[in-house]
Design an enzyme around this catalytic site. Structure first.
Site, mmCIF file in Angstrom:
data_model
loop_
_atom_site.group_PDB
_atom_site.id
_atom_site.type_symbol
_atom_site.label_atom_id
_atom_site.label_comp_id
_atom_site.label_asym_id
_atom_site.label_seq_id
_atom_site.Cartn_x
_atom_site.Cartn_y
_atom_site.Cartn_z
ATOM 1 N N ASP A 26 45.162 -12.741 -18.309
ATOM 2 C CA ASP A 26 44.461 -12.579 -17.003
ATOM 3 C C ASP A 26 45.370 -13.720 -16.121
ATOM 4 O O ASP A 26 45.719 -14.677 -16.626
ATOM 5 C CB ASP A 26 43.113 -12.614 -16.940
ATOM 6 C CG ASP A 26 42.646 -12.605 -15.862
ATOM 7 O OD1 ASP A 26 43.044 -11.713 -14.823
ATOM 8 O OD2 ASP A 26 41.504 -13.342 -15.437
ATOM 9 N N ASP B 293 43.801 -15.297 -12.630
ATOM 10 C CA ASP B 293 42.838 -16.386 -12.126
ATOM 11 C C ASP B 293 41.658 -16.895 -13.176
ATOM 12 O O ASP B 293 41.240 -15.973 -13.989
ATOM 13 C CB ASP B 293 42.174 -15.704 -10.932
ATOM 14 C CG ASP B 293 43.197 -15.306 -9.969
ATOM 15 O OD1 ASP B 293 44.305 -16.148 -9.797
ATOM 16 O OD2 ASP B 293 42.586 -14.708 -8.987
ATOM 17 N N PHE C 212 38.027 -16.210 -3.738
ATOM 18 C CA PHE C 212 39.188 -15.576 -4.105
ATOM 19 C C PHE C 212 40.552 -16.577 -3.887
ATOM 20 O O PHE C 212 40.529 -17.537 -2.710
ATOM 21 C CB PHE C 212 39.826 -14.597 -3.181
ATOM 22 C CG PHE C 212 38.772 -13.250 -3.562
ATOM 23 C CD1 PHE C 212 39.327 -12.324 -4.281
ATOM 24 C CD2 PHE C 212 37.736 -13.169 -2.890
ATOM 25 C CE1 PHE C 212 38.290 -11.236 -4.629
ATOM 26 C CE2 PHE C 212 36.688 -12.189 -3.049
ATOM 27 C CZ PHE C 212 37.129 -11.264 -4.164
ATOM 28 N N THR D 113 46.200 -8.391 -13.578
ATOM 29 C CA THR D 113 45.327 -9.269 -12.674
ATOM 30 C C THR D 113 44.769 -8.339 -11.679
ATOM 31 O O THR D 113 45.518 -7.375 -10.986
ATOM 32 C CB THR D 113 45.938 -10.573 -12.036
ATOM 33 O OG1 THR D 113 45.130 -10.931 -11.158
ATOM 34 C CG2 THR D 113 47.307 -10.179 -11.327
ATOM 35 N N CYS E 129 46.257 -4.740 -9.913
ATOM 36 C CA CYS E 129 45.180 -3.617 -9.242
ATOM 37 C C CYS E 129 44.806 -4.332 -7.815
ATOM 38 O O CYS E 129 43.850 -5.351 -7.840
ATOM 39 C CB CYS E 129 44.041 -3.527 -10.133
ATOM 40 S SG CYS E 129 42.894 -2.533 -9.200
ATOM 41 N N CYS F 299 42.874 1.686 -12.837
ATOM 42 C CA CYS F 299 43.525 0.414 -13.212
ATOM 43 C C CYS F 299 42.883 -0.919 -13.161
ATOM 44 O O CYS F 299 43.147 -1.786 -13.905
ATOM 45 C CB CYS F 299 45.007 0.247 -12.210
ATOM 46 S SG CYS F 299 44.603 0.197 -10.490
ATOM 47 N N ARG F 300 41.898 -0.954 -12.257
ATOM 48 C CA ARG F 300 40.971 -2.077 -12.054
ATOM 49 C C ARG F 300 40.293 -2.524 -13.280
ATOM 50 O O ARG F 300 39.389 -1.617 -14.024
ATOM 51 C CB ARG F 300 39.986 -2.068 -10.900
ATOM 52 C CG ARG F 300 39.144 -3.150 -10.751
ATOM 53 C CD ARG F 300 38.331 -3.154 -9.384
ATOM 54 N NE ARG F 300 37.255 -4.017 -9.445
ATOM 55 C CZ ARG F 300 37.572 -5.385 -9.053
ATOM 56 N NH1 ARG F 300 38.881 -5.592 -8.591
ATOM 57 N NH2 ARG F 300 36.627 -6.262 -8.796
ATOM 58 N N LYS F 301 40.596 -3.707 -14.033
ATOM 59 C CA LYS F 301 39.591 -3.969 -15.209
ATOM 60 C C LYS F 301 38.072 -4.103 -14.664
ATOM 61 O O LYS F 301 37.873 -4.484 -13.915
ATOM 62 C CB LYS F 301 40.143 -5.501 -15.482
ATOM 63 C CG LYS F 301 41.600 -5.330 -16.121
ATOM 64 C CD LYS F 301 41.900 -6.644 -16.590
ATOM 65 C CE LYS F 301 42.432 -7.572 -15.375
ATOM 66 N NZ LYS F 301 42.644 -9.020 -15.679
#
Length: 182
Positions: free
Chosen positions: A7, A9, A19, A50, A89, A99-101
């Site tokens: 990952d 961040d 962010f 990420t 993503c 696709c978004r974790k």
């Protein structure tokens, strides 16, 4: 092939509640660049996966994201390492994409792109969604205590078999040592 997914961040660079939106805000976590260099020099392929919903939220654009990733690549290269790919993503949670974790879409894309096996594939993250994504795909979740890691650990809901380390440097050291002894 030895492949590891990171990952971004909270693992490689400092995370922010508002962010990471620019190269000025992209600040590496202490020893993270050396950790990637150590992995590279030990024969590991390093891929970053990420979520970047700041794009979908309109907080920054692809130009800003590419500039952040250029900085990341440059600093990793200067440390003697290499990142083989960055998969993102750009969607928000409301988009309900695959696709978004915590969905495993990015992981499955990486496995296909690198012709890798997902069984045992390590992913190092700091959030519950990182761990859930790699667990859902059948890989090895690894939590670091940096970023949101302590908060994630305190939730006491880690996927079975999750390994926990202080930071990326310690996790990388474990992977390098474990891969050379097997």
């Amino acid at each position: 092939m030895k492949l590891v997914i990171l990952d971004r961040d909270g693992v490689i660079n400092q995370d922010r509640d508002d962010f990471v939106k620019s190269t000025m805000e992209w600040v590496p976590i202490e020893h993270s660049l050396e950790a990637i260099a150590n992995l590279t020099q030990a024969g590991w392929r390093v891929v970053v996966a990420t979520n970047q919903s700041g794009i979908g939220r309109g907080l920054f654009d692809m130009h800003a994201l590419n500039a952040m990733h250029d900085k990341m690549h440059r600093l990793v290269n200067q440390a003697g390492g290499r990142i083989d790919a960055v998969v993102i993503c750009p969607h928000t949670a409301n988009d309900r994409c695959k696709c978004r974790k915590p969905e495993p879409g990015m992981i499955l894309e990486i496995v296909e792109r690198f012709n890798a096996k997902v069984e045992g594939l390590p992913m190092i993250g700091d959030s519950q969604r990182d761990l859930e994504a790699i667990h859902a795909a059948g890989g090895q979740p690894i939590l670091v205590r940096t970023g949101k890691g302590l908060k994630t650990l305190a939730q006491d809901s880690l996927p079975p078999g999750t390994r926990v380390f202080d930071d990326l440097y310690d996790a990388a050291g474990y992977l390098i040592q474990h891969s050379s002894s097997t």
